[in-house]
Design a protein around this motif. Structure first.
Motif, PDB file in Angstrom:
ATOM      1  N   GLY A 153       0.817  -1.206   0.000  1.00 39.51           N
ATOM      2  CA  GLY A 153       0.000   0.000   0.000  1.00 39.51           C
ATOM      3  C   GLY A 153       0.848   1.250   0.000  1.00 39.51           C
ATOM      4  N   GLU A 154       0.291   2.282   0.607  1.00 41.86           N
ATOM      5  CA  GLU A 154       0.929   3.603   0.675  1.00 41.86           C
ATOM      6  C   GLU A 154       2.207   3.541   1.501  1.00 41.86           C
ATOM      7  N   GLY A 155       3.223   4.248   1.086  1.00 43.91           N
ATOM      8  CA  GLY A 155       4.436   4.384   1.867  1.00 43.91           C
ATOM      9  C   GLY A 155       5.372   3.194   1.832  1.00 43.91           C
ATOM     10  N   GLU A 156       5.259   2.346   0.815  1.00 43.85           N
ATOM     11  CA  GLU A 156       6.178   1.218   0.716  1.00 43.85           C
ATOM     12  C   GLU A 156       7.565   1.708   0.328  1.00 43.85           C
ATOM     13  N   ILE A 157       8.584   1.077   0.900  1.00 45.75           N
ATOM     14  CA  ILE A 157       9.961   1.508   0.683  1.00 45.75           C
ATOM     15  C   ILE A 157      10.562   0.853  -0.546  1.00 45.75           C
ATOM     16  N   PHE A 209      10.456  -1.344  -4.206  1.00 49.00           N
ATOM     17  CA  PHE A 209       9.748  -1.663  -5.441  1.00 49.00           C
ATOM     18  C   PHE A 209      10.331  -2.997  -5.878  1.00 49.00           C
ATOM     19  N   ALA A 228      11.473   2.368  -3.837  1.00 46.39           N
ATOM     20  CA  ALA A 228      10.301   2.873  -4.548  1.00 46.39           C
ATOM     21  C   ALA A 228      10.488   4.363  -4.832  1.00 46.39           C
ATOM     22  N   LYS A 258       2.649   3.642  -5.904  1.00 45.49           N
ATOM     23  CA  LYS A 258       2.307   2.232  -6.102  1.00 45.49           C
ATOM     24  C   LYS A 258       1.063   2.137  -6.986  1.00 45.49           C
TER      25      LYS A 258
END
Length: 170
Positions: free
Chosen positions: A1-5, A7, A25, A29
């Motif tokens: 979700g939001e704020g993933e570090i 990729f 990332a 996303k």
């Protein structure tokens, strides 16, 4: 979700074996991929604010050191491409998978996303045929120079390459 570090994306490695490429990332996303054409980094709304810095400095590539430690990648080699491109390669182009993919390579120091696919593949195949320690060192030094001097990084730099659709085979 939001704020993933991270990729993480399936890419194709040596002997056409899939692996998970890891980067920091830099884009939102689930952004739609832009397959129709090139979008400049400046006007690409998918890129996160800090993503510009990560991309320019190439820091977003650092997690690929994990891929190197796992034996999936090398510092120098053809960039690992998307799985769906496999079926589009000519008999010659598939030879780019005779070596481990790299964080940097000949195509990266010769123009990256500004090159058309045919030129990229020709550079990849040249590397596969000629690869040696001297060539690897030369590519690493030029890569380092380009990152430090920010050469080739300007408003015309593209966030992503045009989608590869195959090269017409005679």
């Amino acid at each position: 979700g939001e704020g993933e570090i991270f990729f993480i994306q399936r890419r194709i490695g040596i002997r056409a074996k899939p692996f998970n490429l890891i980067k920091f990332a830099t884009m939102l996303k689930d952004s739609p991929s832009i397959g129709s054409g090139l979008i400049t980094i400046k006007n690409d709304s998918r890129i996160l604010p800090f993503g510009h810095f990560l991309r320019r400095s190439k820091i977003n590539e650092l997690p690929q050191l994990i891929n190197i430690l796992k034996g999936e990648m090398s510092f120098v080699g053809p960039r690992p491409l998307l799985k769906e491109y496999l079926e589009l390669y000519s008999e010659e182009q598939i030879k780019r998978h005779n070596v481990k993919p790299g964080i940097t390579g000949l195509a990266q120091i010769k123009g990256r996303n500004l090159l058309d696919w045919e030129k990229k593949f020709n550079l990849d195949l040249y590397y596969v045929r000629k690869r040696n320690l001297f060539l690897d060192l030369r590519i690493l030094i030029i890569t380092l120079w380009k990152v430090i001097s920010r050469e080739g990084i300007n408003s015309n730099n593209y966030a992503t390459s045009k989608k590869f659709k195959g090269i017409n085979k005679e």
